[in-house]
Write a protein that holds these residues in place. Sequence first.
Motif: not given
Length: 414
Positions: A365-373, A385-394, A398-403
């Motif tokens: 859930g770390a990337s979803l929390a960063a998206l919200r922040e 958008l950079a949060v999502v890019d970072t998750a893709v590169k890592a 995660p399913p919850e980030l996709r949602a």
Amino acid sequence: MAVAWPQPELPQVPGHSLPPLVYDSASDALVVAEPADGTATLYVCGITPYDATHLGHANTYLAFDTLQRVWRDAGFAVRYAQNITDVDDPLLERAARDGVDWRELAATEIDGFRADMTALGVIPPDAYVAVTERIEPTAVAVAELLAAGVAYRVPASDASAGSDGVDIYFDSTAAADVSPWRLGQESRLTRDEMLPIFAERGGDPDRDGKRDELDPLLWRAARNGEPSWESPVGAGRPGWHIECAVIALDELGETVTVLGGGSDLVFPHHEFSAAHASALTGEAAARIYAHAGMVAYRGEKMSKSLGNLVKVSELRRSGADPRGIRLALLAHHYRDDWEWTDASLPAALDRLARWRYAPVTDDGGASLAALREALHRDLDTPAALAVVDTAVKAGGLPPELRAGIRLLLGIELG
């Protein structure tokens, strides 16, 4: 009331956002955009329907779409109203130029706008109101302002024979004595700065008979060849600013949580819409005044008058994925002025492809929390958008980030 467009799917996402911090132009500060009673109210000025939706429009409506999405994720109900300025000089002039009925032109462009907003996945307003549907209550409001001593009549020598022969203006000085509104409270401009902008954006500072150069028109007496309506203040049609004040009051109550639009509306439109509403109620028109930046193309602000438009409908007809158009706009902070280039859409489509084909992972859930922040801090979509890019590169999404991407950024990865 005009029909808006279909509601996009808003998935349930674990956890919740905080109430967003939004920049308020009146206080020049970030303010918590939090309603007092659990329902956030939003008024965003709509189109004057004499040409197709361009990316400057889309940028504004995506900004306030993002605000709605964060509000909903924070657990607030949302009541959203938007007007359609379907009778105004630019519309009448374009219809006369093209030899079409102004009502037909407006209907065609409103339908096109609906199609563009649907394709972009913008949450529709709960109340989508054409000015021509609110002529009578607007005229009643003008009559109330006259009775309260904050409006006055100016003879109109070119008024048609069937009218009362007077235009009605708002008395800015008197209004400041009976309401919390003050000239310059939102724009923070000086009078010397206001005057050229007022003249450029529909004002008439040189009109004989006005008490103050900056007093705006409330009611235009009927002229030959122009649409008009019988009303308690004579035959005619409303001025620009009073239309939005009346619709906002009717649909959202005395003080809206956020009054929004493009930054070119800060003065005079929002300044005087707020003035009219405050003079009618004695209350502040809004808690926060928020504005989206301007989008340029080929070195100039994108505008109908200049003709340097990149239209959403034309991009769609060329085969562009609307999700790519949306991502191209979200790549810029909503308050920034920026320029669309030929590279904007390909870069966004490349990003969309990387996101769509990223493998499924788990990050607790770390990337979803960063998206919200990121979105909590003044709807910072580039950071989101950079949060999502970072998750893709890592390694993947995660399913919850996709949602969360679908709910908060309006991008369905499929």
